[in-house]
Design a protein around this motif. Structure first.
Motif, mmCIF file in Angstrom:
data_model
loop_
_atom_site.group_PDB
_atom_site.id
_atom_site.type_symbol
_atom_site.label_atom_id
_atom_site.label_comp_id
_atom_site.label_asym_id
_atom_site.label_seq_id
_atom_site.Cartn_x
_atom_site.Cartn_y
_atom_site.Cartn_z
ATOM 1 N N PRO A 217 0.831 -1.212 0.000
ATOM 2 C CA PRO A 217 0.000 0.000 0.000
ATOM 3 C C PRO A 217 0.860 1.254 0.000
ATOM 4 C CG PRO A 217 0.112 -0.908 2.206
ATOM 5 C CD PRO A 217 0.835 -1.882 1.314
ATOM 6 N N LEU A 218 0.232 2.375 -0.277
ATOM 7 C CA LEU A 218 0.925 3.658 -0.194
ATOM 8 C C LEU A 218 1.296 3.960 1.256
ATOM 9 C CD1 LEU A 218 -1.039 6.153 -2.480
ATOM 10 C CD2 LEU A 218 1.348 5.486 -2.729
ATOM 11 N N ARG A 219 2.492 4.477 1.448
ATOM 12 C CA ARG A 219 2.871 4.937 2.783
ATOM 13 C C ARG A 219 2.021 6.150 3.150
ATOM 14 N NH1 ARG A 219 7.989 7.250 3.191
ATOM 15 N NH2 ARG A 219 7.709 7.994 1.047
ATOM 16 N N ASP A 220 1.792 6.343 4.433
ATOM 17 C CA ASP A 220 1.029 7.511 4.874
ATOM 18 C C ASP A 220 1.672 8.802 4.379
ATOM 19 O OD1 ASP A 220 -0.826 5.968 6.120
ATOM 20 O OD2 ASP A 220 0.000 6.202 8.133
ATOM 21 N N GLU A 221 3.031 8.806 4.306
ATOM 22 C CA GLU A 221 3.753 10.000 3.863
ATOM 23 C C GLU A 221 3.455 10.330 2.391
ATOM 24 O OE1 GLU A 221 5.874 8.128 7.255
ATOM 25 O OE2 GLU A 221 5.041 7.422 5.337
ATOM 26 N N ALA A 222 2.999 9.322 1.621
ATOM 27 C CA ALA A 222 2.625 9.564 0.227
ATOM 28 C C ALA A 222 1.113 9.671 0.069
ATOM 29 C CB ALA A 222 3.159 8.448 -0.664
ATOM 30 N N LEU A 223 0.371 8.889 0.866
ATOM 31 C CA LEU A 223 -1.085 8.910 0.773
ATOM 32 C C LEU A 223 -1.642 10.291 1.088
ATOM 33 C CD1 LEU A 223 -3.902 7.648 0.586
ATOM 34 C CD2 LEU A 223 -3.627 6.898 2.971
ATOM 35 N N ARG A 224 -1.164 10.891 2.153
ATOM 36 C CA ARG A 224 -1.726 12.175 2.582
ATOM 37 C C ARG A 224 -1.550 13.263 1.509
ATOM 38 N NH1 ARG A 224 -3.070 13.585 7.576
ATOM 39 N NH2 ARG A 224 -1.896 11.844 8.443
ATOM 40 N N PRO A 225 -0.349 13.515 0.984
ATOM 41 C CA PRO A 225 -0.225 14.563 -0.043
ATOM 42 C C PRO A 225 -0.934 14.228 -1.345
ATOM 43 C CG PRO A 225 1.879 13.446 0.294
ATOM 44 C CD PRO A 225 0.975 12.984 1.387
ATOM 45 N N TRP A 226 -0.993 12.920 -1.706
ATOM 46 C CA TRP A 226 -1.699 12.549 -2.924
ATOM 47 C C TRP A 226 -3.180 12.865 -2.804
ATOM 48 C CZ3 TRP A 226 -0.955 12.312 -7.683
ATOM 49 C CH2 TRP A 226 0.175 11.733 -8.274
ATOM 50 N N LEU A 227 -3.791 12.440 -1.704
ATOM 51 C CA LEU A 227 -5.214 12.655 -1.523
ATOM 52 C C LEU A 227 -5.522 14.138 -1.349
ATOM 53 C CD1 LEU A 227 -7.814 11.101 -1.432
ATOM 54 C CD2 LEU A 227 -7.495 10.734 1.019
ATOM 55 N N ALA A 228 -4.687 14.846 -0.596
ATOM 56 C CA ALA A 228 -4.910 16.284 -0.375
ATOM 57 C C ALA A 228 -4.791 17.057 -1.687
ATOM 58 C CB ALA A 228 -3.916 16.813 0.656
ATOM 59 N N ALA A 229 -3.763 16.749 -2.483
ATOM 60 C CA ALA A 229 -3.564 17.458 -3.748
ATOM 61 C C ALA A 229 -4.705 17.175 -4.721
ATOM 62 C CB ALA A 229 -2.228 17.061 -4.366
ATOM 63 N N ALA A 230 -5.095 15.893 -4.816
ATOM 64 C CA ALA A 230 -6.158 15.528 -5.753
ATOM 65 C C ALA A 230 -7.474 16.200 -5.375
ATOM 66 C CB ALA A 230 -6.320 14.011 -5.790
ATOM 67 N N LEU A 231 -7.802 16.197 -4.083
ATOM 68 C CA LEU A 231 -9.049 16.831 -3.638
ATOM 69 C C LEU A 231 -9.011 18.345 -3.852
ATOM 70 C CD1 LEU A 231 -9.697 14.788 -0.381
ATOM 71 C CD2 LEU A 231 -11.102 14.769 -2.449
ATOM 72 N N TYR A 232 -7.864 18.961 -3.612
ATOM 73 C CA TYR A 232 -7.740 20.413 -3.815
ATOM 74 C C TYR A 232 -7.922 20.761 -5.289
ATOM 75 C CZ TYR A 232 -5.725 25.115 -3.866
ATOM 76 O OH TYR A 232 -5.528 26.466 -4.037
ATOM 77 N N ILE A 233 -7.300 19.997 -6.161
ATOM 78 C CA ILE A 233 -7.408 20.270 -7.598
ATOM 79 C C ILE A 233 -8.846 20.099 -8.064
ATOM 80 C CG2 ILE A 233 -6.716 19.440 -9.881
ATOM 81 C CD1 ILE A 233 -3.997 18.706 -8.622
ATOM 82 N N VAL A 234 -9.501 19.026 -7.599
ATOM 83 C CA VAL A 234 -10.877 18.756 -8.025
ATOM 84 C C VAL A 234 -11.851 19.794 -7.452
ATOM 85 C CG1 VAL A 234 -12.791 17.121 -7.821
ATOM 86 C CG2 VAL A 234 -10.507 16.295 -8.375
ATOM 87 N N GLN A 235 -11.750 20.045 -6.154
ATOM 88 C CA GLN A 235 -12.749 20.879 -5.488
ATOM 89 C C GLN A 235 -12.491 22.372 -5.654
ATOM 90 O OE1 GLN A 235 -12.454 19.342 -1.499
ATOM 91 N NE2 GLN A 235 -13.738 17.566 -1.934
ATOM 92 N N THR A 236 -11.221 22.790 -5.645
ATOM 93 C CA THR A 236 -10.904 24.219 -5.704
ATOM 94 C C THR A 236 -10.637 24.694 -7.125
ATOM 95 O OG1 THR A 236 -9.947 24.092 -3.473
ATOM 96 C CG2 THR A 236 -9.379 26.007 -4.808
ATOM 97 N N LEU A 237 -9.839 23.946 -7.867
ATOM 98 C CA LEU A 237 -9.500 24.375 -9.229
ATOM 99 C C LEU A 237 -10.505 23.895 -10.264
ATOM 100 C CD1 LEU A 237 -5.624 23.777 -9.273
ATOM 101 C CD2 LEU A 237 -6.912 25.740 -8.397
ATOM 102 N N GLY A 238 -11.196 22.787 -9.978
ATOM 103 C CA GLY A 238 -12.105 22.197 -10.951
ATOM 104 C C GLY A 238 -13.129 23.167 -11.522
ATOM 105 N N PRO A 239 -13.879 23.901 -10.700
ATOM 106 C CA PRO A 239 -14.882 24.824 -11.264
ATOM 107 C C PRO A 239 -14.270 25.886 -12.168
ATOM 108 C CG PRO A 239 -15.279 24.439 -8.924
ATOM 109 C CD PRO A 239 -13.958 23.823 -9.232
ATOM 110 N N HIS A 240 -13.076 26.384 -11.834
ATOM 111 C CA HIS A 240 -12.424 27.396 -12.669
ATOM 112 C C HIS A 240 -11.948 26.797 -13.996
ATOM 113 C CE1 HIS A 240 -12.591 30.228 -9.362
ATOM 114 N NE2 HIS A 240 -12.028 29.329 -8.568
ATOM 115 N N VAL A 241 -11.512 25.542 -13.956
ATOM 116 C CA VAL A 241 -11.091 24.877 -15.188
ATOM 117 C C VAL A 241 -12.288 24.648 -16.098
ATOM 118 C CG1 VAL A 241 -10.074 22.782 -16.136
ATOM 119 C CG2 VAL A 241 -9.065 23.831 -14.122
ATOM 120 N N LEU A 242 -13.458 24.386 -15.521
ATOM 121 C CA LEU A 242 -14.668 24.263 -16.341
ATOM 122 C C LEU A 242 -14.947 25.567 -17.082
ATOM 123 C CD1 LEU A 242 -17.303 22.222 -14.281
ATOM 124 C CD2 LEU A 242 -16.350 21.674 -16.518
ATOM 125 N N ASP A 243 -14.815 26.702 -16.397
ATOM 126 C CA ASP A 243 -14.998 28.003 -17.055
ATOM 127 C C ASP A 243 -13.958 28.204 -18.147
ATOM 128 O OD1 ASP A 243 -17.113 28.548 -15.368
ATOM 129 O OD2 ASP A 243 -15.891 29.657 -13.917
#
Length: 572
Positions: A217-243
């Motif tokens: 499995p992914l180490r916690d040291e990799a899981l946390r930044p991967w999940l945080a980055a992916a969620l930030y890109i989807v939730q914060t940047l996603g609507p602006h990318v749609l525009d």
């Protein structure tokens, strides 16, 4: 030195009756072919199953094509076909009476692997002047097996030891066809001969069967930044990318020029308009700058980053002729110095909160070309895939098969609770080749990620699937470079370690996160849709569970697997 027994003369080989001659493979296996599609027959040198009606999306064309011309000895090609047909259709009347035949049908991927190794084995015999299987001895079998102990370079020298899996596959290719000896028509092994008699390919290769999954499995040291980055890109940047996508799709490639004049006069008038009104010109992308440098442009040229094609479009032209560059250069240099360059899209981007909470920044610094905007769209779609993979544990085949109507309408459970489900096909372990439809209960961020990925699909390239066939590891490498680069750091994203990530790893990571919660072992089995609880135990390191006292009864339902929400919270 190996002794080569004399083989029977060609006229002494007695062909046997062929019960499989011109048998329709799809009909025998139970596969549906599209109307008018090709139907491979036993005897065809190439079996192409590309016209199957319900072919899994994750399979590439080469993965459903079996080419028997890779076997050098023509006499052994029908034999290989008979063997693989028997492995694909163990219930066929010509196969089921064989006492040593295997009763579980093989998948396309496994058949392709078997054929590749069988071709190596037969061609190895051919190079040693063995032309009849009746002359094959245990010495030959061991010799071929030993030749597979190392991968070899272009000159045949050993490079590195092979894995135990490769050795087991080699042993299977040598041993298993013997069990179908009575089915073969053009050649047969000596009656009673079995390579490594009394030992299975597992034992020959020195492997031991283990219920524990070897994928880490992914180490916690990799899981946390991967999940945080992916969620930030989807939730914060996603609507602006749609525009951004809407703006790019509506971009006008150039309106008709309202007046008259030569191309040079129209270009000059356009540039003077920018100079008089103080409107910045557009730059080219980094790729075009690199191409110009290769072509001989000076790195100090003030026009190096100027997009001359955008000027031509404003002038109502479809292209820019570089013969106009010299006479226009003085005016261009003066204009660039006066008004500067500004990206075509998102140059006045909306501020967003940084991922690390340290203030706000524009969500982007702009995009000079549609190609650069397209790269950003793919980054967001990759982030959507990471969110789905980490929070659902889907297999790659299930992700590829996800349809455009994957988002089942949310169900209001009352008391502020909502159930989110995603629909796709469960393929592994199903009798139907194309799998069966099923639903996965998940959390809102996953549901929203799929909905965003659907909206970001390019209508100019129609697709029936949200993600389709994709390589997650390659896409994640590109996304990680962006997160760890200047743009990701400007947005306050935590750098992602260089740990390997793919669909198997994300599935194993979720399995352990679920199963190591109280009552989570069966919850993981249900959510990951394992056929057997033993499989789940292998995913979740059942020994560790038992050693830590995991004895409680499962206190969860199929609708809400315990631990999934807690796993999502790891990002924060």
């Amino acid at each position: 030195m190996m002794n080569h027994p004399k083989t029977a003369a060609p006229d002494q080989v007695q062909p046997h009756p062929d019960p499989l001659a011109r048998v329709d493979i799809c009909e025998a296996v139970g596969l549906t072919v599209r109307p008018g599609g090709k139907r491979p027959l036993v005897g065809d040198l190439i079996w192409d199953f590309a016209d199957l009606a319900d072919l899994p999306v994750h399979l590439r064309p080469g993965q459903v094509r079996l080419d028997f011309t890779s076997i050098g000895n023509p006499k052994w090609r029908p034999l290989a076909q008979e063997y693989l047909f028997a492995r694909m259709a163990p219930g066929h009347e010509a196969v089921r009476h064989l006492p040593s035949a295997f009763r579980i049908p093989l998948h396309f991927d496994t058949c392709r692997s078997r054929l590749a190794e069988l071709a190596r084995w037969f061609n190895w015999l051919t190079r040693r002047h063995v032309t009849s299987l009746q002359d094959v001895t245990q010495q030959h079998c061991q010799g071929f097996y030993d030749s597979r102990r190392h991968t070899r370079g272009t000159h045949g020298g050993p490079l590195r030891p092979t894995t135990s899996h490769t050795l087991m596959t080699a042993a299977q290719a040598v041993q298993e066809p013997v069990f179908y000896n009575d089915l073969f028509t053009t050649d047969r092994f000596t009656d009673g001969f079995i390579p490594w008699a009394g030992r299975t390919p597992y034992e020959v290769a020195g492997r031991t069967r283990s219920t524990e999954n070897v994928v880490q499995p992914l180490r916690d040291e990799a899981l946390r930044p991967w999940l945080a980055a992916a969620l930030y890109i989807v939730q914060t940047l996603g609507p602006h990318v749609l525009d951004l996508v809407r703006a790019v799709r509506q971009y006008d490639d150039g309106a008709p020029w309202p007046g008259e004049g030569t191309h040079l006069e129209r270009l000059e008038a356009t540039i003077r308009t920018h100079l008089d009104q103080g409107v910045p010109l557009e730059p080219v992308g980094a790729r075009e700058i690199g191409s110009r440098l290769v072509e001989g442009w000076s790195a100090d040229d003030p026009l190096l980053a100027l997009n001359v094609l955008s000027i031509a479009r404003e002038a109502g032209l479809t292209s820019f002729s570089y013969r106009h560059l010299a006479p226009l250069r003085p005016l261009m240099e003066r204009t660039v110095a006066a008004v500067g360059l500004r990206p075509r899209w998102a140059w006045n981007a909306t501020p967003v909160e940084r991922a690390d909470g340290a203030g706000t920044v524009p969500w982007t610094e702009g995009f000079a070309t549609a190609e650069e905007a397209g790269h950003m769209v793919e980054r967001v779609r990759t982030a959507c895939q990471v969110v789905v993979a980490l929070l659902t544990g889907l297999r790659s085949s299930e992700l590829a098969a996800m349809p455009l109507d994957a988002c089942v309408p949310p169900q209001d459970l009352g008391a502020g609770r909502t159930r989110y489900r995603l629909r796709t096909k469960l393929i592994k372990g199903q009798e139907q080749l194309g799998g069966v439809w099923d639903e996965w209960v998940t959390v809102a961020p996953t549901y929203d990620a799929v909905a965003l990925a659907i909206k970001l699909l390019d209508p100019r390239r129609p697709s029936k699937h949200v993600f389709g066939r994709t390589t997650m590891a390659k896409r994640c490498r590109s996304l990680r470079e962006w997160v760890n680069g200047p743009e990701g750091q400007r947005l306050g994203l935590e750098p992602i370690p260089d740990d390997q990530i793919n669909m198997r790893i994300t599935r194993r990571t979720l399995a352990m996160a679920l199963a190591h919660r109280p009552g989570g072992l069966l919850a993981a089995k249900i959510h990951l849709k394992h056929v057997s609880i033993v499989t789940t135990e292998g995913y979740a390191k059942a020994r560790e569970l038992h050693q830590t006292g995991e004895k409680s009864q499962v206190a969860c339902s199929r609708r809400r697997p315990d631990g999934l929400q807690r796993y999502y919270e790891l990002a924060f």
